[in-house]
Design an enzyme around this catalytic site. Structure first.
Site, short mmCIF file in Angstrom:
data_model
loop_
_atom_site.label_atom_id
_atom_site.label_comp_id
_atom_site.label_asym_id
_atom_site.label_seq_id
_atom_site.Cartn_x
_atom_site.Cartn_y
_atom_site.Cartn_z
N ASP A 211 52.62 -26.45 14.41
CA ASP A 211 52.65 -27.09 13.10
C ASP A 211 52.93 -28.58 13.20
O ASP A 211 53.48 -29.06 14.20
CB ASP A 211 53.76 -26.48 12.24
CG ASP A 211 53.42 -25.09 11.74
OD1 ASP A 211 52.41 -24.51 12.22
OD2 ASP A 211 54.18 -24.57 10.91
N HIS A 358 55.90 -26.54 17.30
CA HIS A 358 55.51 -27.80 16.66
C HIS A 358 55.02 -28.77 17.73
O HIS A 358 55.77 -29.04 18.69
CB HIS A 358 56.70 -28.40 15.91
CG HIS A 358 57.20 -27.52 14.81
ND1 HIS A 358 58.00 -26.41 15.05
CD2 HIS A 358 56.98 -27.53 13.47
CE1 HIS A 358 58.26 -25.80 13.89
NE2 HIS A 358 57.65 -26.46 12.92
NI NI Z 1 55.96 -28.11 8.94
#
Ligand code: NI
Length: 406
Positions: A211, A358
């Site tokens: 992400d 991430h």
């Molecule tokens: Ni996010």
């Protein structure tokens, strides 16, 4: 828009069916059969290549390795004299949905850009429809679909899968499926190995997801690790981050190496705090930004902070989007610790899991360089979310999925 166009086309098919029933049969028109049997010819516009050579009835029309179909045309040959009707067809263009149907010889789809066709529907009209069956099949995700016929859709919708080839055949009514054609020898592999790798549905598979990117210095290290291990992943990107040459190049590389692009809104807004219009704008702008770089519009989204409710899912569904959550949370953003991130995955992961990371932090890339080869060594296939879903019951727009464990 997508839904509306589709309904119009479906309605058009239904109308022509009614028309055929009322006026087509029993009119006493004498049908003169041409000497040559009727057949259909067709051609695909292949991305970065152009229109393919015209394929004869039931022959494979296939994009060269690395390319795919973005537009299509077909025309009838030897139509029996005095027999009314023609061939009509419609394509589902990624990012646009079903386009209005066109007739015999007309082009449909897009001959510019890189939006692939995802599905095709075709049918004969008028008296032709009463005397012939029209069959078609598309090459998608490495295999030819079962024959679809007479107006049914061939190919997936909203899965982000592209059409790499098509075959079409016209046959006397009720004479059964066309004979299978031998597949041509595989073209030289110019694609990365993992893109051509078939998924074994009987072996365990996992979807790694990243992400908040793209962030080229980290994203590229993750793409390196994926590529070196015949793996792919899914990137839920923030639309306003898809800018600058390095980041745009990273996004292109995702698509070119078989990874999936996903939507994480345009500005990483918490969607549950927005109006319907606000949610719609965040998702639509996010899709546009990613599509402009990737050439493929996302079909899955992940709400920032995981914040979703019925309203968010309803608006996402109206845009044809599916929400994808996770069931393994590495907390990589919090710990920024390579070993803790590695342990969070390797100590807990199971077949069908969706792992959240991430691509913002160097420590995450450090961990990924350990996690990917370790999972491959354990026999896991590292696939995209849409691939995982495809083998585990599928996904529906407007719904949310957290894992695909059996
Ligand atoms: Ni996010």
């Amino acid at each position: 828009m997508r839904q509306i166009v589709k309904r119009i086309f479906t309605a058009a098919l239904a109308c022509s069916m009614i028309f055929g029933t009322n006026f087509g049969t029993g009119t006493g028109i004498h049908i003169v059969h041409a000497e040559e049997p009727m057949k259909i010819n067709y051609s695909g516009f292949m991305a970065d290549v152009g229109w393919s050579a015209v394929s004869d009835d039931n022959r494979l029309c296939q994009a060269p390795a690395g390319s795919f179909m973005t537009a299509f045309k077909a025309n009838l040959l030897n139509q029996p004299e005095g027999m009314t009707g023609t061939v009509t067809y419609s394509v589902n263009l990624s990012g646009s949905g079903w386009l209005s149907g066109v007739e015999n010889g007309a082009e449909t789809g897009a001959t510019e850009g890189h939006m692939p066709l995802e599905s095709v529907a075709m049918k004969l009209t008028g008296q032709l429809e009463e005397h012939y069956d029209l069959y078609y099949s598309v090459l998608q995700n490495g295999s030819w679909t079962a024959w679809a016929m007479n107006g049914a859709s061939s190919g997936t919708e909203g899965m982000g899968y592209r059409i790499d080839g098509i075959k079409v055949s016209v046959n006397e009514k009720n004479s059964g499926e066309p004979a299978p054609q031998p597949e041509p020898p595989k073209a030289d592999p110019v694609l990365p190995a993992q893109k051509q790798g078939k998924i074994d549905p009987n072996k365990p598979m996992i979807a790694l997801t990243f992400d908040d990117g793209p962030n080229a210095p980290v994203t590229n290290r993750i793409l390196d690790a994926l590529e070196q291990n015949g793996a792919r992943a899914t990137f839920f990107m923030v639309g306003n981050r898809v800018s600058g040459k390095a980041n745009v190049d990273s996004v292109k590389r995702m698509v070119n190496t078989g990874s999936q692009v996903g939507n994480h809104t345009y500005e990483h807004k918490i969607l549950t705090k927005l109006s319907d219009d606000g949610i719609k704008s965040q998702i639509s702008q996010g899709n546009s930004s990613v599509a402009a770089a990737a050439g493929v519009s996302p079909v899955i989204m992940r709400p920032p902070g995981g914040a979703k409710n019925d309203q968010v899912l309803k608006v996402a569904g109206s845009l044809g989007m599916t929400s994808v959550m996770w069931n393994i949370d590495t907390l990589d953003w919090k710990t920024k610790d390579k070993q803790k991130t590695v342990d969070a995955v390797l100590n807990h992961v199971k077949d069908g899991d969706i792992v959240l990371m991430h691509d913002l932090y160097g420590t995450t890339a450090d961990a990924v360089e350990v996690i990917i080869p370790a999972l491959v060594a354990r026999g896991y296939q590292l696939v995209t979310v849409s691939e995982l879903a495809a083998y585990r019951g599928g996904m529906k727009a407007g719904h949310s999925y957290g894992s695909f464990r059996k």
